[in-house]
Structures are given as structure tokens and as C-alpha cells.
Design an enzyme around this catalytic site. Structure first.
Site, PDB file in Angstrom:
ATOM      1  N   ARG A  47       0.699  -1.088   0.001  1.00 44.51           N
ATOM      2  CA  ARG A  47       0.118   0.062  -0.033  1.00 44.51           C
ATOM      3  C   ARG A  47       0.989   1.410   0.032  1.00 44.51           C
ATOM      4  O   ARG A  47       0.706   2.148  -0.599  1.00 44.51           O
ATOM      5  CB  ARG A  47      -0.879   0.083   1.029  1.00 44.51           C
ATOM      6  N   TYR A  99     -16.480  17.207 -15.490  1.00 44.42           N
ATOM      7  CA  TYR A  99     -16.856  15.781 -15.619  1.00 44.42           C
ATOM      8  C   TYR A  99     -17.715  15.624 -14.295  1.00 44.42           C
ATOM      9  O   TYR A  99     -17.809  15.869 -13.239  1.00 44.42           O
ATOM     10  CB  TYR A  99     -15.698  15.003 -15.299  1.00 44.42           C
ATOM     11  N   ASP A 170      -7.579  18.657 -15.429  1.00 35.93           N
ATOM     12  CA  ASP A 170      -7.963  17.423 -15.747  1.00 35.93           C
ATOM     13  C   ASP A 170      -7.710  17.297 -17.027  1.00 35.93           C
ATOM     14  O   ASP A 170      -8.156  17.844 -18.049  1.00 35.93           O
ATOM     15  CB  ASP A 170      -9.565  17.253 -15.420  1.00 35.93           C
ATOM     16  N   LYS A 195      -9.069   6.059 -19.178  1.00 36.94           N
ATOM     17  CA  LYS A 195      -9.428   6.292 -20.771  1.00 36.94           C
ATOM     18  C   LYS A 195      -8.031   6.200 -21.554  1.00 36.94           C
ATOM     19  O   LYS A 195      -7.707   5.197 -21.780  1.00 36.94           O
ATOM     20  CB  LYS A 195      -9.749   8.099 -20.503  1.00 36.94           C
TER      21      LYS A 195
HETATM   22  C1  LIG Z   1     -13.624   9.154 -16.453  1.00 35.76           C
HETATM   23  C2  LIG Z   1     -13.117  10.575 -16.039  1.00 35.76           C
HETATM   24  C3  LIG Z   1     -12.752  10.935 -14.793  1.00 35.76           C
HETATM   25  C4  LIG Z   1     -13.116   9.941 -13.661  1.00 35.76           C
HETATM   26  O1  LIG Z   1     -12.127   8.711 -13.822  1.00 35.76           O
HETATM   27  P1  LIG Z   1     -12.465   7.491 -13.324  1.00 35.76           P
HETATM   28  O2  LIG Z   1     -11.469   6.489 -13.564  1.00 35.76           O
HETATM   29  O3  LIG Z   1     -13.769   7.365 -13.976  1.00 35.76           O
HETATM   30  O4  LIG Z   1     -12.791   7.567 -11.895  1.00 35.76           O
HETATM   31  C5  LIG Z   1     -12.417  12.300 -14.599  1.00 35.76           C
HETATM   32  N1  LIG Z   1     -12.662  13.179 -15.585  1.00 35.76           N
HETATM   33  C6  LIG Z   1     -12.709  12.716 -16.955  1.00 35.76           C
HETATM   34  C7  LIG Z   1     -12.597  14.072 -17.796  1.00 35.76           C
HETATM   35  C8  LIG Z   1     -13.072  11.626 -17.135  1.00 35.76           C
HETATM   36  O5  LIG Z   1     -13.242  11.296 -18.395  1.00 35.76           O
END
Ligand SMILES: *Cc1c(COP(=O)(O)O)cnc(C)c1O
Length: 374
Positions: A47, A99, A170, A195
Site C-alpha cells: 500500500r 466531468y 483534468d 481512458k
Molecule cells: C472518466 C473521467 C474521470 C473520472 O475517472 P474514473 O477513472 O472513472 O474515476 C474524470 N475526468 C474525466 C474527464 C473523465 O473522463
């Protein structure tokens, strides 16, 4: 080293014992102590840290050009760690089309702990008006989801710095291949590695990258290690594996996306296309300044309403109707029905994650799907 080379080598370590070229997955949760009580490789308990997570953090920090990264079990956990590191009562300014899952996190999980204002961040005057003494963070997401709105990162950073406010971006949609927020002056970059970074829709993960290793970063590291929302070694391995092809995949996503955007722009079944690579997009010039390419995400409005949009998404054969983005397979989604009755997303909007299939198959699939509303 250039970005393609970093992507392939900075997350890998040739195994000293077996000489395996690809770093093995270290599943052990615990590490042997030396006679003098030390930990020869620096690993104690998984961890706290483990070889696969270290490699993943290393490659992402290198790609984003920051000194350090913290990997988490999801993008939402990564963002939550940053929000948790802020003093109680802090005020955050975030985009009105943040998001969806993070917007909901701020409103539900951090209710009573942090205060948030959501604003159209492409309008810097509106951001300035919301700043108050407790404002600690401006959260940037550009291009945004699902309207692909572009905000001017440099101007937001200048404003934030002049008022002693931190900025976090982000960067999930652009990836470090197309946009480097730390170079634009941001303090933190966040990714959902679920993603594009992992890129194959088969592993969940998130990461924060910092511009400086200071006491706030120490706190974020403590939230990672003590909060415990850490990715498993297998997940780290999968993400590192995906990142090796990221620069080439991103070029392919872009090549297909720009052709699809141009096709949609000319279609009589389409009212409007949202893609920052189109000269008609209101954020095109800013995007051109701060991004090296426009990415693989776009949205469009089908002529008609929710019924027509749903008919179209149901008619695809190559595009799969599913949420999420950034995988090699093309996905379409009727956002309004995912976001529920309170959504501000237009009812006739379809979001597309353009994949790496052959462009003629994708265009043919779009042509066929539009027959459903002819
Ligand atoms: C999917 C996504 C998130 C969140 O991520 P997770 O891995 O689903 O927790 C945050 N910001 C954007 C732009 C995303 O596409």
C-alpha cells in the site's frame, strides 16, 4: 528523450534476476527486511509503494514533465485526494460542465467540507467575479465534457497566481501527448488513466502529477498511502503497457476524429458539431495555442430531439453504445439520458469517442445510422 521514447522506457525496469525485458508484476504485499533493519529496495508494504506503481508514477510524471506523480485506483480517487488536501472550508471554482462524476463528488462527498462554485470557464471575467478570500483552487478541464468547451489555461493561471490560488487541470481528454498543463503554469495535473492512457477500456485508474514537491504534495502522498485508494500491481502493469503506444494511438484518434467532424459538419442530419479542431469552434484559436493537436473526442447535435438521438445511437453497428472514452474502439453515447433529468446537456446531443478502426468503416456506419431518422 522525446515523448515516444519516454512512453516506452520510463515505465519499465528490466528484471535484475531473470533479465526479463518486460518488468514483472510484483504481487507480493510485503518485502523482506535486511539484517540491519533496512529495506534494500525501499519497498516495505505494497500500500505504501511497490515496483509496478513506482514505474507507473515515473512514466506519467515524465510525460507530464513534473517531478512526481501519485497513482490512485480511479480518476475520481485521484481528484478526491487533491480536494482532501485542501483546508476545511476552502472554496473551489470549477467548470459548469465539469466531468459529471467529479461534479457529483464535490456536491455529495465534500458537502459541508468544501464550497464550490461552477462557472463557464471560457469566460474569465466570470471566474474573477467568484474569487473570494477562501478560494484555494481553480479546477480546469479543457476541452470539457461533453461540449468540448475550451478555456484559456494561461489566462486562468495568471489570474490564479496573482491571487495566490492553486490551479489543477483534468487532462484526461488531451493527454500529455497533446497538452502539457504544467508547462502552462498549472500546479497539478489529474488524469483518469482509465481512458486514453491505458487505452483499451480494461483497467480503472487515476493519477495526480505535481509541479513542485512541497508540503501540500507530501499531504497528497499521505492521503494516497494512508487513505489507501491505491491501484493494484496488475492495474499498474496494464496502464504502463497501454502508455507505451499512447503517442501513436493519440495521432490515430486525432486523424479519425477530424475526418468524422468534417463529415458531420456537412451532414444534413446534424445541427451542430462540437470539435475544437474545426475552425468554426469558438475555442479553436485558444486550443491551437495551448494544444499540439485536438484529440479524439467530439459531440454533435442530431437534427430533432431525444427520440432522434436515441434512434441514431441504437442504429450503429461499428460504434458501440456505451459510456466512457479513450479506448481503441469507437463509442457513442446519448449523454442526457446518462446524466438524468437535471442535466443541462442538450437532449439531441451524441458524444463520440473516436476509436482507431478504419475511417471508411466509421463513416459508413454513421451514414447508415442516420438512415434511422431519414
Ligand atoms: C472518466 C473521467 C474521470 C473520472 O475517472 P474514473 O477513472 O472513472 O474515476 C474524470 N475526468 C474525466 C474527464 C473523465 O473522463
Amino acid at each position: 528523450m522525446k515523448i515516444e521514447t519516454i512512453a516506452i522506457h520510463a515505465g519499465n525496469k528490466i528484471d535484475e534476476h531473470s533479465k526479463a525485458v518486460i518488468q514483472p508484476i510484483s504481487l507480493s504485499t510485503t518485502y523482506q527486511r535486511a539484517a540491519d533493519g533496512s529495506y534494500p529496495e525501499g519497498f516495505i508494504y505494497s500500500r505504501i509503494d511497490n515496483p509496478n506503481r513506482k514505474s507507473l508514477e515515473n512514466v506519467i510524471a515524465r510525460l507530464e514533465q513534473g517531478p512526481d506523480a501519485c497513482a490512485f485506483s480511479s480518476g475520481n480517487a485521484a481528484a478526491a485526494a487533491l480536494f482532501q488536501s485542501l483546508p476545511r472550508g476552502s472554496h473551489i471554482i470549477a467548470p459548469d460542465d465539469m466531468y459529471h462524476g467529479l461534479r457529483t463528488q464535490l456536491l455529495q462527498v465534500f458537502e459541508g467540507v468544501l464550497e464550490v462554485d461552477f462557472v463557464d470557464m471560457s469566460d474569465i471575467a466570470k471566474v474573477r467575479q467568484l474569487i473570494r478570500p477562501e478560494t484555494k483552487l481553480i479546477w480546469i478541464e479543457t476541452p470539457s465534457n461533453p461540449l468540448l468547451k475550451v478555456c484559456d489555461v494561461l489566462s486562468l493561471v495568471v489570474l490564479a497566481k496573482s491571487r495566490g490560488i492553486l490551479t489543477a487541470c483534468d487532462n484526461t481528454f488531451s493527454t500529455p501527448i497533446f497538452q502539457l498543463p504544467l508547462n502552462l503554469g498549472c500546479d497539478f495535473v489529474m488524469h483518469s488513466t482509465t481512458k486514453y492512457l491505458s487505452g483499451h477500456s480494461d483497467v480503472l485508474g487515476g493519477v495526480l502529477v505535481t509541479a513542485v514537491k512541497d508540503s501540500m504534495w507530501d499531504k497528497i502522498r499521505a492521503i494516497q498511502v494512508l487513505g489507501g485508494a491505491v491501484p493494484a500491481p496488475f492495474d499498474c502493469y496494464m496502464t504502463v503497457r497501454g502508455i507505451k503506444t499512447l503517442p501513436y494511438r493519440m495521432r490515430g484518434h486525432y486523424e479519425n476524429a477530424v475526418l468524422i467532424a468534417r463529415f458531420l459538419e456537412k451532414s444534413s442530419f446534424v445541427e451542430k458539431v462540437y470539435y475544437p479542431g474545426l475552425e468554426t469552434h469558438p475555442g479553436h484559436d485558444i486550443a491551437k495555442n495551448q494544444m499540439s493537436s485536438f484529440g479524439g473526442m467530439l459531440s454533435f447535435l442530431v437534427r430533432g430531439g431525444a427520440d432522434e438521438a436515441i434512434k441514431v445511437v441504437n442504429a450503429f453497428k461499428v460504434f458501440t453504445q456505451a459510456t466512457s472514452l479513450g479506448g481503441v474502439e469507437s463509442l457513442v453515447e446519448h449523454r442526457a439520458s446518462v446524466e438524468g433529468p437535471a442535466t443541462k446537456t442538450p437532449q439531441n446531443l451524441i458524444r463520440v469517442s473516436v476509436g482507431l478502426e478504419n475511417i471508411s468503416d466509421l463513416i459508413e456506419d454513421l451514414e447508415n445510422a442516420f438512415k434511422a431518422i431519414d
